[in-house]
Design a protein around this motif. Structure first.
Motif, PDB file in Angstrom:
ATOM      1  N   THR A 123     -62.061  22.524 -30.547  1.00 36.03           N
ATOM      2  CA  THR A 123     -61.040  21.856 -31.585  1.00 36.03           C
ATOM      3  C   THR A 123     -61.947  21.854 -33.002  1.00 36.03           C
ATOM      4  O   THR A 123     -62.995  20.994 -32.961  1.00 36.03           O
ATOM      5  N   TYR A 124     -61.463  22.232 -34.118  1.00 35.06           N
ATOM      6  CA  TYR A 124     -62.128  22.022 -35.128  1.00 35.06           C
ATOM      7  C   TYR A 124     -61.664  20.892 -36.118  1.00 35.06           C
ATOM      8  O   TYR A 124     -60.479  20.392 -35.728  1.00 35.06           O
ATOM      9  N   ARG A 125     -62.487  20.316 -36.797  1.00 34.30           N
ATOM     10  CA  ARG A 125     -62.333  19.091 -37.424  1.00 34.30           C
ATOM     11  C   ARG A 125     -61.604  19.526 -38.801  1.00 34.30           C
ATOM     12  O   ARG A 125     -60.477  18.968 -38.998  1.00 34.30           O
ATOM     13  N   ARG A 126     -61.758  20.765 -39.313  1.00 40.40           N
ATOM     14  CA  ARG A 126     -60.965  21.296 -40.307  1.00 40.40           C
ATOM     15  C   ARG A 126     -60.967  22.807 -40.202  1.00 40.40           C
ATOM     16  O   ARG A 126     -61.727  23.380 -39.734  1.00 40.40           O
ATOM     17  N   ILE A 127     -59.751  23.312 -40.546  1.00 43.58           N
ATOM     18  CA  ILE A 127     -59.717  25.122 -40.708  1.00 43.58           C
ATOM     19  C   ILE A 127     -59.400  25.242 -42.169  1.00 43.58           C
ATOM     20  O   ILE A 127     -58.407  24.985 -42.594  1.00 43.58           O
ATOM     21  N   LEU A 128     -60.393  25.699 -42.885  1.00 45.62           N
ATOM     22  CA  LEU A 128     -60.242  26.019 -44.031  1.00 45.62           C
ATOM     23  C   LEU A 128     -60.094  27.475 -44.539  1.00 45.62           C
ATOM     24  O   LEU A 128     -60.822  28.424 -44.201  1.00 45.62           O
ATOM     25  N   ALA A 129     -59.075  27.690 -45.386  1.00 46.94           N
ATOM     26  CA  ALA A 129     -58.853  29.108 -45.994  1.00 46.94           C
ATOM     27  C   ALA A 129     -59.162  29.238 -47.306  1.00 46.94           C
ATOM     28  O   ALA A 129     -58.684  28.195 -48.200  1.00 46.94           O
TER      29      ALA A 129
ATOM     30  N   ILE B 136     -59.474  28.903 -57.976  1.00 46.16           N
ATOM     31  CA  ILE B 136     -59.873  29.231 -56.703  1.00 46.16           C
ATOM     32  C   ILE B 136     -59.654  28.164 -55.825  1.00 46.16           C
ATOM     33  O   ILE B 136     -60.038  26.951 -55.933  1.00 46.16           O
ATOM     34  N   SER B 137     -58.967  28.314 -54.762  1.00 45.26           N
ATOM     35  CA  SER B 137     -58.519  27.114 -53.833  1.00 45.26           C
ATOM     36  C   SER B 137     -59.097  27.303 -52.428  1.00 45.26           C
ATOM     37  O   SER B 137     -58.998  28.454 -51.992  1.00 45.26           O
ATOM     38  N   ILE B 138     -59.232  26.197 -51.722  1.00 45.89           N
ATOM     39  CA  ILE B 138     -59.722  26.404 -50.326  1.00 45.89           C
ATOM     40  C   ILE B 138     -58.828  25.078 -49.643  1.00 45.89           C
ATOM     41  O   ILE B 138     -58.771  24.063 -50.133  1.00 45.89           O
ATOM     42  N   VAL B 139     -58.151  25.655 -48.588  1.00 46.63           N
ATOM     43  CA  VAL B 139     -57.083  24.646 -48.064  1.00 46.63           C
ATOM     44  C   VAL B 139     -57.517  24.573 -46.622  1.00 46.63           C
ATOM     45  O   VAL B 139     -57.733  25.234 -45.916  1.00 46.63           O
ATOM     46  N   ASP B 140     -57.470  22.975 -46.273  1.00 45.16           N
ATOM     47  CA  ASP B 140     -57.391  22.953 -44.995  1.00 45.16           C
ATOM     48  C   ASP B 140     -55.988  22.958 -44.403  1.00 45.16           C
ATOM     49  O   ASP B 140     -54.928  22.103 -44.701  1.00 45.16           O
ATOM     50  N   VAL B 141     -55.864  23.697 -43.501  1.00 35.61           N
ATOM     51  CA  VAL B 141     -54.435  24.196 -42.980  1.00 35.61           C
ATOM     52  C   VAL B 141     -54.007  23.023 -41.995  1.00 35.61           C
ATOM     53  O   VAL B 141     -52.855  23.129 -41.893  1.00 35.61           O
ATOM     54  N   LEU B 142     -54.971  22.366 -41.577  1.00 35.15           N
ATOM     55  CA  LEU B 142     -54.436  21.301 -40.506  1.00 35.15           C
ATOM     56  C   LEU B 142     -53.599  20.028 -41.293  1.00 35.15           C
ATOM     57  O   LEU B 142     -52.740  19.454 -40.938  1.00 35.15           O
ATOM     58  N   THR B 143     -54.580  19.778 -42.630  1.00 32.59           N
ATOM     59  CA  THR B 143     -54.011  18.528 -43.265  1.00 32.59           C
ATOM     60  C   THR B 143     -53.351  18.817 -44.624  1.00 32.59           C
ATOM     61  O   THR B 143     -52.446  17.843 -45.217  1.00 32.59           O
TER      62      THR B 143
END
Length: 224
Positions: free
Chosen positions: A2-8, A209-216
């Motif tokens: 289980t990931y703390r963050r999933i970053l795209a 340039i963006s990095i998104v945490d798809v969980l939050t």
């Protein structure tokens, strides 16, 4: 796990300094986070070599996924199939080629190593966590087609049909279409609760340039 963050990570397009500015804010932890790059590392920016060097190095880390974008595909087609040559060259390929040739002169074999790296990049990645399924692809998906049956052309190139009509239960995370075309604020877009668009136009003067945490759905961008 289980990931703390999933970053795209949205499209970089050779704008390495913009990327580094956003990436440093994220403080990625490969022991707890997943980092997914959505493709388009090359073309249209001043630092393609630095971007590729970084990509090839970070690919060796745990919990890092790098996807292929349509610009990488055009470059591969140019070298291996003689296809889309003019299309690639008109869309940033000439500048990328100049950097690659200079790199090759300095370090013979560099182009072959880059091409081998790009050929190995997958077109999609799936993560399931906390009852949600997240599907990552450079451009998106064709609505009403199962993920495992998606065509490569759609994963790399689709635009309006995806973000205007996809309404599945799973969340699709994509780059490719700059959100500036859809919303002038230049931020990631969250559409219909099932689409995340992370390409915020790195190569535009007003782009980021963006990095998104798809969980939050929290996101980080380069400094202005």
């Amino acid at each position: 796990m289980t990931y703390r963050r999933i970053l795209a990570v949205g499209d970089i397009h050779g704008h390495f300094e913009k990327f580094r500015s956003a990436y440093e804010k994220v403080q990625f932890d490969p022991t707890e986070d997943l980092l997914v790059f959505l493709g388009d590392y090359i073309d249209r920016g001043p630092s393609v070599r630095r971007t590729l060097e970084f990509a090839m190095k970070i690919a060796e880390k745990k919990n890092v996924v790098l996807l292929r974008g349509n610009h990488e595909q055009m470059m591969l087609d140019y070298f291996f199939d003689g296809a889309t040559g003019e299309c690639w060259l008109r869309n940033g390929g000439r500048e990328t080629m100049a950097e690659l040739l200079a790199w090759e002169k300095e370090a013979p074999g560099a182009i072959a190593r880059v091409l081998a790296f790009l050929r190995e990049l997958p077109l999609s990645h799936t993560v399931e966590q906390e009852g949600e399924r997240y599907f990552f692809a450079h451009a998106g998906v064709r609505p009403s087609v199962a993920f495992e049956e998606q065509r490569a052309d759609d994963l790399l190139w689709i635009r309006e049909e995806f973000y205007a009509h996809y309404a599945g239960d799973d969340i699709v995370v994509a780059g490719h279409t700059p959100t500036l075309f859809l919303d002038r604020r230049g931020k990631p877009l969250f559409l219909n609760k099932c689409i995340i668009l992370a390409d915020t136009g790195s190569y535009f003067p007003e782009g980021h340039i963006s990095i998104v945490d798809v969980l939050t759905r929290r996101f980080w961008q380069n400094a202005a």
